[in-house]
Design an enzyme around this catalytic site. Structure first.
Site, PDB file in Angstrom:
ATOM      1  N   ASP A  16     -20.965 -49.194  30.504  1.00  0.00           N
ATOM      2  CA  ASP A  16     -22.124 -48.362  30.867  1.00  0.00           C
ATOM      3  C   ASP A  16     -23.210 -49.185  31.549  1.00  0.00           C
ATOM      4  O   ASP A  16     -23.329 -50.382  31.314  1.00  0.00           O
ATOM      5  CB  ASP A  16     -22.666 -47.694  29.593  1.00  0.00           C
ATOM      6  CG  ASP A  16     -23.602 -46.538  29.899  1.00  0.00           C
ATOM      7  OD1 ASP A  16     -23.564 -46.013  31.032  1.00  0.00           O
ATOM      8  OD2 ASP A  16     -24.383 -46.167  29.008  1.00  0.00           O
ATOM      9  N   GLY A  17     -23.995 -48.520  32.376  1.00  0.00           N
ATOM     10  CA  GLY A  17     -25.187 -49.146  32.965  1.00  0.00           C
ATOM     11  C   GLY A  17     -25.087 -49.494  34.442  1.00  0.00           C
ATOM     12  O   GLY A  17     -25.964 -50.192  34.963  1.00  0.00           O
ATOM     13  N   ASN A  18     -24.062 -49.015  35.119  1.00  0.00           N
ATOM     14  CA  ASN A  18     -23.924 -49.317  36.557  1.00  0.00           C
ATOM     15  C   ASN A  18     -25.110 -48.787  37.355  1.00  0.00           C
ATOM     16  O   ASN A  18     -25.630 -49.463  38.240  1.00  0.00           O
ATOM     17  CB  ASN A  18     -22.652 -48.679  37.127  1.00  0.00           C
ATOM     18  CG  ASN A  18     -21.382 -49.301  36.592  1.00  0.00           C
ATOM     19  OD1 ASN A  18     -21.436 -50.336  35.940  1.00  0.00           O
ATOM     20  ND2 ASN A  18     -20.251 -48.670  36.859  1.00  0.00           N
ATOM     21  N   GLY A  19     -25.532 -47.555  37.034  1.00  0.00           N
ATOM     22  CA  GLY A  19     -26.611 -46.915  37.782  1.00  0.00           C
ATOM     23  C   GLY A  19     -27.934 -47.638  37.582  1.00  0.00           C
ATOM     24  O   GLY A  19     -28.663 -47.921  38.537  1.00  0.00           O
ATOM     25  N   ARG A  20     -28.235 -47.987  36.317  1.00  0.00           N
ATOM     26  CA  ARG A  20     -29.492 -48.674  36.024  1.00  0.00           C
ATOM     27  C   ARG A  20     -29.499 -50.079  36.627  1.00  0.00           C
ATOM     28  O   ARG A  20     -30.519 -50.567  37.093  1.00  0.00           O
ATOM     29  CB  ARG A  20     -29.729 -48.730  34.504  1.00  0.00           C
ATOM     30  CG  ARG A  20     -30.340 -47.443  33.977  1.00  0.00           C
ATOM     31  CD  ARG A  20     -30.215 -47.336  32.494  1.00  0.00           C
ATOM     32  NE  ARG A  20     -28.836 -47.012  32.119  1.00  0.00           N
ATOM     33  CZ  ARG A  20     -28.364 -47.089  30.882  1.00  0.00           C
ATOM     34  NH1 ARG A  20     -29.152 -47.492  29.909  1.00  0.00           N
ATOM     35  NH2 ARG A  20     -27.117 -46.752  30.630  1.00  0.00           N
ATOM     36  N   HIS A  33     -21.480 -49.127  40.830  1.00  0.00           N
ATOM     37  CA  HIS A  33     -20.081 -48.837  40.484  1.00  0.00           C
ATOM     38  C   HIS A  33     -19.142 -49.846  41.165  1.00  0.00           C
ATOM     39  O   HIS A  33     -18.151 -50.273  40.582  1.00  0.00           O
ATOM     40  CB  HIS A  33     -19.706 -47.410  40.906  1.00  0.00           C
ATOM     41  CG  HIS A  33     -20.449 -46.344  40.140  1.00  0.00           C
ATOM     42  ND1 HIS A  33     -20.638 -46.411  38.784  1.00  0.00           N
ATOM     43  CD2 HIS A  33     -21.053 -45.188  40.551  1.00  0.00           C
ATOM     44  CE1 HIS A  33     -21.320 -45.343  38.382  1.00  0.00           C
ATOM     45  NE2 HIS A  33     -21.590 -44.595  39.435  1.00  0.00           N
ATOM     46  N   SER A  61     -15.643 -40.081  31.957  1.00  0.00           N
ATOM     47  CA  SER A  61     -15.487 -39.131  30.853  1.00  0.00           C
ATOM     48  C   SER A  61     -15.336 -37.715  31.392  1.00  0.00           C
ATOM     49  O   SER A  61     -15.651 -37.435  32.543  1.00  0.00           O
ATOM     50  CB  SER A  61     -16.716 -39.200  29.935  1.00  0.00           C
ATOM     51  OG  SER A  61     -17.841 -38.633  30.570  1.00  0.00           O
ATOM     52  N   GLU A  63     -17.180 -35.414  30.561  1.00  0.00           N
ATOM     53  CA  GLU A  63     -18.571 -34.985  30.813  1.00  0.00           C
ATOM     54  C   GLU A  63     -19.087 -35.518  32.148  1.00  0.00           C
ATOM     55  O   GLU A  63     -20.011 -34.950  32.729  1.00  0.00           O
ATOM     56  CB  GLU A  63     -19.493 -35.471  29.679  1.00  0.00           C
ATOM     57  CG  GLU A  63     -19.273 -34.799  28.331  1.00  0.00           C
ATOM     58  CD  GLU A  63     -18.055 -35.307  27.557  1.00  0.00           C
ATOM     59  OE1 GLU A  63     -17.551 -36.413  27.859  1.00  0.00           O
ATOM     60  OE2 GLU A  63     -17.587 -34.578  26.653  1.00  0.00           O
ATOM     61  N   LEU A 127      -0.602 -57.940  28.622  1.00  0.00           N
ATOM     62  CA  LEU A 127      -1.754 -57.111  28.240  1.00  0.00           C
ATOM     63  C   LEU A 127      -1.562 -55.650  28.676  1.00  0.00           C
ATOM     64  O   LEU A 127      -1.193 -55.370  29.814  1.00  0.00           O
ATOM     65  CB  LEU A 127      -3.003 -57.681  28.938  1.00  0.00           C
ATOM     66  CG  LEU A 127      -4.297 -56.892  28.779  1.00  0.00           C
ATOM     67  CD1 LEU A 127      -4.831 -57.005  27.361  1.00  0.00           C
ATOM     68  CD2 LEU A 127      -5.346 -57.380  29.777  1.00  0.00           C
ATOM     69  N   ARG A 190     -24.708 -45.265  21.162  1.00  0.00           N
ATOM     70  CA  ARG A 190     -23.916 -44.055  20.945  1.00  0.00           C
ATOM     71  C   ARG A 190     -22.480 -44.263  21.439  1.00  0.00           C
ATOM     72  O   ARG A 190     -22.183 -45.197  22.165  1.00  0.00           O
ATOM     73  CB  ARG A 190     -24.553 -42.845  21.616  1.00  0.00           C
ATOM     74  CG  ARG A 190     -24.812 -42.980  23.093  1.00  0.00           C
ATOM     75  CD  ARG A 190     -25.373 -41.687  23.689  1.00  0.00           C
ATOM     76  NE  ARG A 190     -25.773 -41.923  25.058  1.00  0.00           N
ATOM     77  CZ  ARG A 190     -27.037 -42.120  25.462  1.00  0.00           C
ATOM     78  NH1 ARG A 190     -28.011 -42.104  24.589  1.00  0.00           N
ATOM     79  NH2 ARG A 190     -27.294 -42.342  26.735  1.00  0.00           N
ATOM     80  N   SER A 192     -20.554 -41.587  22.825  1.00  0.00           N
ATOM     81  CA  SER A 192     -20.290 -40.749  24.009  1.00  0.00           C
ATOM     82  C   SER A 192     -18.852 -40.218  24.066  1.00  0.00           C
ATOM     83  O   SER A 192     -18.198 -40.310  25.112  1.00  0.00           O
ATOM     84  CB  SER A 192     -20.655 -41.493  25.298  1.00  0.00           C
ATOM     85  OG  SER A 192     -22.004 -41.881  25.287  1.00  0.00           O
TER      86      SER A 192
HETATM   87  C1  IPE Z   1     -20.010 -43.130  28.936  1.00  0.00           C
HETATM   88  O1  IPE Z   1     -21.107 -43.401  29.752  1.00  0.00           O
HETATM   89  C2  IPE Z   1     -18.811 -42.855  29.784  1.00  0.00           C
HETATM   90  C3  IPE Z   1     -18.302 -44.006  30.537  1.00  0.00           C
HETATM   91  C4  IPE Z   1     -18.693 -45.241  30.423  1.00  0.00           C
HETATM   92  C5  IPE Z   1     -17.251 -43.684  31.448  1.00  0.00           C
HETATM   93  P1  IPE Z   1     -22.139 -42.240  30.133  1.00  0.00           P
HETATM   94  O2  IPE Z   1     -23.201 -42.892  30.948  1.00  0.00           O
HETATM   95  O3  IPE Z   1     -21.440 -41.107  30.734  1.00  0.00           O
HETATM   96  O4  IPE Z   1     -22.676 -41.825  28.697  1.00  0.00           O
HETATM   97  P2  IPE Z   1     -24.027 -41.146  28.249  1.00  0.00           P
HETATM   98  O5  IPE Z   1     -24.235 -39.950  29.113  1.00  0.00           O
HETATM   99  O6  IPE Z   1     -25.095 -42.170  28.451  1.00  0.00           O
HETATM  100  O7  IPE Z   1     -23.826 -40.834  26.808  1.00  0.00           O
HETATM  101  C1  IPE Z   2     -21.139 -46.266  33.813  1.00  0.00           C
HETATM  102  O1  IPE Z   2     -22.379 -46.435  34.428  1.00  0.00           O
HETATM  103  C2  IPE Z   2     -20.080 -45.750  34.758  1.00  0.00           C
HETATM  104  C3  IPE Z   2     -19.696 -44.334  34.532  1.00  0.00           C
HETATM  105  C4  IPE Z   2     -20.091 -43.577  33.558  1.00  0.00           C
HETATM  106  C5  IPE Z   2     -18.754 -43.780  35.480  1.00  0.00           C
HETATM  107  P1  IPE Z   2     -23.376 -45.225  34.622  1.00  0.00           P
HETATM  108  O2  IPE Z   2     -23.082 -44.579  35.942  1.00  0.00           O
HETATM  109  O3  IPE Z   2     -23.361 -44.315  33.456  1.00  0.00           O
HETATM  110  O4  IPE Z   2     -24.772 -45.975  34.716  1.00  0.00           O
HETATM  111  P2  IPE Z   2     -26.121 -45.591  33.993  1.00  0.00           P
HETATM  112  O5  IPE Z   2     -25.815 -45.369  32.557  1.00  0.00           O
HETATM  113  O6  IPE Z   2     -26.615 -44.336  34.666  1.00  0.00           O
HETATM  114  O7  IPE Z   2     -27.013 -46.753  34.213  1.00  0.00           O
HETATM  115 MG    MG Z   3     -24.384 -44.252  31.693  1.00  0.00          MG
END
Ligand code: IPE
Ligand code: IPE
Ligand code: MG
Length: 244
Positions: A16-20, A33, A61, A63, A127, A190, A192
């Protein structure tokens, strides 16, 4: 504790956290990403070098279909080009490539590439890398319940014979041990909707690092931290001894 835990057999990661990360760098989300995908590759190598048997990566996911169309298309394209460029390396490196989730939701061309990669790597012995795609743990459990209920309705199984093993055996992860360690990046506390049944006794490792900053060194830190944990499984001490 005097002795360290052995290396975990199965590590699962919520990447998680690619966008931020991208926002922090003043870049578009999709750039996060792209770098995140490179990181996934680095962590696969690190897991292989450490002798970990199973690595399960939450990549998309159920979602996540709620995200903007452009972001979804970018992610699907990224996975597609990853498979195009890495298929041979996956096979050469003795990796078994596996997918869990509802892959029928994915674009047809991507489904074909996923199946081709699974086929090409199925006889490898190293693996096992599992990508969770269009994955929802609740859906996975629901689908398992339907399968078990069908068997019961057909008289193949008595309700009293349904055990924890029956449920585990009807999940996508039927052929894998439960994760020993679950890592989540980007500091969210969490799960998720990831592997809810399977992580009942996993050790949790949450780091504030965004996924694109989760290097091999960070992965090593997580493994070291895990090795120092005392796993009790409800007993009074790690060895499982002592009086109840
Ligand atoms: C969880 O990350 C799903 C993946 C890493 C693929 P999200 O960014 O979708 O989760 P929430 O919305 O913060 O719970
Ligand atoms: C995780 O990074 C990658 C996917 C859920 C596909 P996010 O895209 O959720 O990045 P944030 O959480 O918005 O920073
Ligand atoms: Mg995220």
């Amino acid at each position: 504790m005097d002795t360290l835990n052995p290396i975990p057999q199965h590590v699962a990661i919520i990447m998680d956290g690619n966008g931020r990360w991208a926002k922090q760098q003043g870049l578009m989300r999709v750039k996060g990403h792209e770098i995140g995908a490179q990181r996934a590759e680095e962590i696969m190598k690190a897991a292989q070098d450490k002798g970990i048997r199973f690595l399960t990566l939450y990549a998309f996911s159920k979602e996540n279909w709620r995200r903007p169309k452009m972001e979804i298309e970018f992610l699907m394209g990224l996975l597609s080009s990853y498979l195009d460029s890495r298929l041979e390396k996956i096979v050469q490196n003795n990796i078994v490539f596996n997918v869990i989730g509802e892959i029928q939701d994915l674009p047809d061309s991507l489904q074909k590439k996923l199946i081709k990669t699974m086929e090409a790597s199925k006889n490898n012995t190293g693996l096992v890398v599992t990508f969770a795609l269009s994955y929802s743990s609740r859906r996975e459990i629901l689908l398992a319940c339907r399968k078990i209920a069908t068997q019961a309705a057909q008289g193949e199984l008595k309700p009293s014979e349904i055990s924890e093993e029956t449920i585990s055996g009807n999940l996508y992860t039927a052929n894998m041990p439960d994760p020993d360690l679950l890592i989540r990046t980007s500091g969210e506390y969490r799960i998720s909707n990831f592997l809810l049944w399977q992580i009942s006794y996993a050790e949790l490792y949450i780091t504030s690092k965004f996924w694109p900053d989760f290097t091999r060194e960070e992965f090593d830190k997580a493994i070291e931290d895990y090795q120092k944990r005392e796993r009790r499984f409800g007993h009074t001490c790690a060895a499982g001894g002592g009086n109840p």
